[in-house]
Design an enzyme around this catalytic site. Structure first.
Site, mmCIF file in Angstrom:
data_model
loop_
_atom_site.group_PDB
_atom_site.id
_atom_site.type_symbol
_atom_site.label_atom_id
_atom_site.label_comp_id
_atom_site.label_asym_id
_atom_site.label_seq_id
_atom_site.Cartn_x
_atom_site.Cartn_y
_atom_site.Cartn_z
ATOM 1 N N CYS A 74 -28.221 -28.134 46.107
ATOM 2 C CA CYS A 74 -27.989 -28.197 44.666
ATOM 3 C C CYS A 74 -27.189 -29.458 44.383
ATOM 4 C CB CYS A 74 -27.247 -26.956 44.188
ATOM 5 S SG CYS A 74 -26.826 -27.020 42.432
ATOM 6 N N HIS A 162 -39.726 -29.769 43.637
ATOM 7 C CA HIS A 162 -39.656 -30.083 42.210
ATOM 8 C C HIS A 162 -41.027 -30.510 41.693
ATOM 9 C CE1 HIS A 162 -35.255 -29.971 41.786
ATOM 10 N NE2 HIS A 162 -35.261 -30.361 43.046
ATOM 11 N N CYS A 220 -29.562 -30.070 36.397
ATOM 12 C CA CYS A 220 -30.010 -29.905 37.775
ATOM 13 C C CYS A 220 -29.921 -31.266 38.458
ATOM 14 C CB CYS A 220 -31.441 -29.372 37.835
ATOM 15 S SG CYS A 220 -32.077 -29.184 39.514
#
Length: 276
Positions: A74, A162, A220
């Protein structure tokens, strides 16, 4: 269950951080991450992050999403992690190594308090991201049909998958409706994070995200990195850009050494004790 924690946020992406650097047993906390992250009955967070010892780096970071699933990495979380380990007195270094599910990540705390992170190299081969049906080929502006509508996707892994979709009007995207359908699409065997991006100019883009395992979040970090890569692969921007998120702005650079560098803030919100 009783434990100390610190709440941190980075561009509005918020986390409960638990110090387990001395090998404390955190299994019960990990198993109750969904309850802890609940915004009405818990502390409220996008995930729980554990500060752990590592045999290969200065620290190890483990992140459990708000739905109880584990994430490899993350980007916003690593910045919170870096500031937290310094504040907790676990290191006096300003630059150190962190073992993650996506490999070794190197954050560096800047004099202004922001965190500059070497996020490593992007993965572009379809079968490594993974995206089904593309083999070792890159997935650049390829067709995907979601909910009866055709989109162009560019896919990147920053240790986690992604799917970047460029749109003309970011405000027209019904993120809550379309996000989960991208996440669960058959193209993505490990599900996916999805970024919808409006390019403002060759140095500035606006991005919103549906995060795998967390839903709509204000930011993000890995998604911003994937967005920077996708912009360059589609020849839309320069190699260093600002990404405006719902919760703030991150600076992303795809350097000549093929590494992605992310710079942005991280702020402590409060310290507390969980008692259950």
């Amino acid at each position: 269950m009783k434990f100390n924690f610190v709440k941190w946020q980075a561009c509005g992406n918020d986390f409960v951080l638990v110090n387990a650097f001395n090998n404390e047993d955190v299994s019960e906390i990990r198993n109750n991450a969904e309850k802890i992250c609940d915004r009405h009955f818990g502390a409220g967070a996008d995930g729980v992050i554990f500060i752990l010892p590592s045999k290969t780096a200065d620290f190890r970071m483990q992140i459990i999403n708000s739905d109880g699933s584990e994430a490899e990495m993350c980007g916003n979380g690593i910045r919170c992690f870096a500031k937290a380990v310094c504040e907790l007195g676990l290191t006096d270094k300003r630059k150190f190594t962190v073992e993650t599910g996506a490999g070794i990540i190197i954050p560096e705390i800047q004099p202004d308090g922001t965190v500059h992170v070497d996020m490593g190299k992007p993965v572009l081969e379809g079968d490594k991201i993974p995206v089904a049906g593309f083999g070792s080929n890159k997935v650049i502006s390829e067709n995907i049909e979601v909910d009866g509508q055709n989109y162009k996707m560019t896919c990147v892994s920053m240790g986690n998958p992604h799917c970047v979709v460029f749109v003309d009007d970011i405000n027209a995207v019904e993120l809550e409706k379309i996000g989960p359908k991208f996440e669960m699409h058959s193209f993505f065997p490990r599900k996916t994070n999805t970024e919808f991006v409006e390019v403002k100019n060759d140095e500035y883009v606006r991005m919103r995200v549906w995060e795998r395992g967390a839903g709509i979040t204000l930011a993000c970090g890995t998604g911003s990195c994937a967005t920077g890569v996708a912009c360059i692969l589609n020849k839309l921007t320069k190699r260093k850009i600002n990404v405006e998120l719902d919760g703030g702005v991150l600076t992303i650079e795809w350097a000549d050494n093929n590494h992605i560098y992310m710079t942005g803030p991280a702020t402590k919100v409060y310290e507390a004790v969980w008692t259950d």
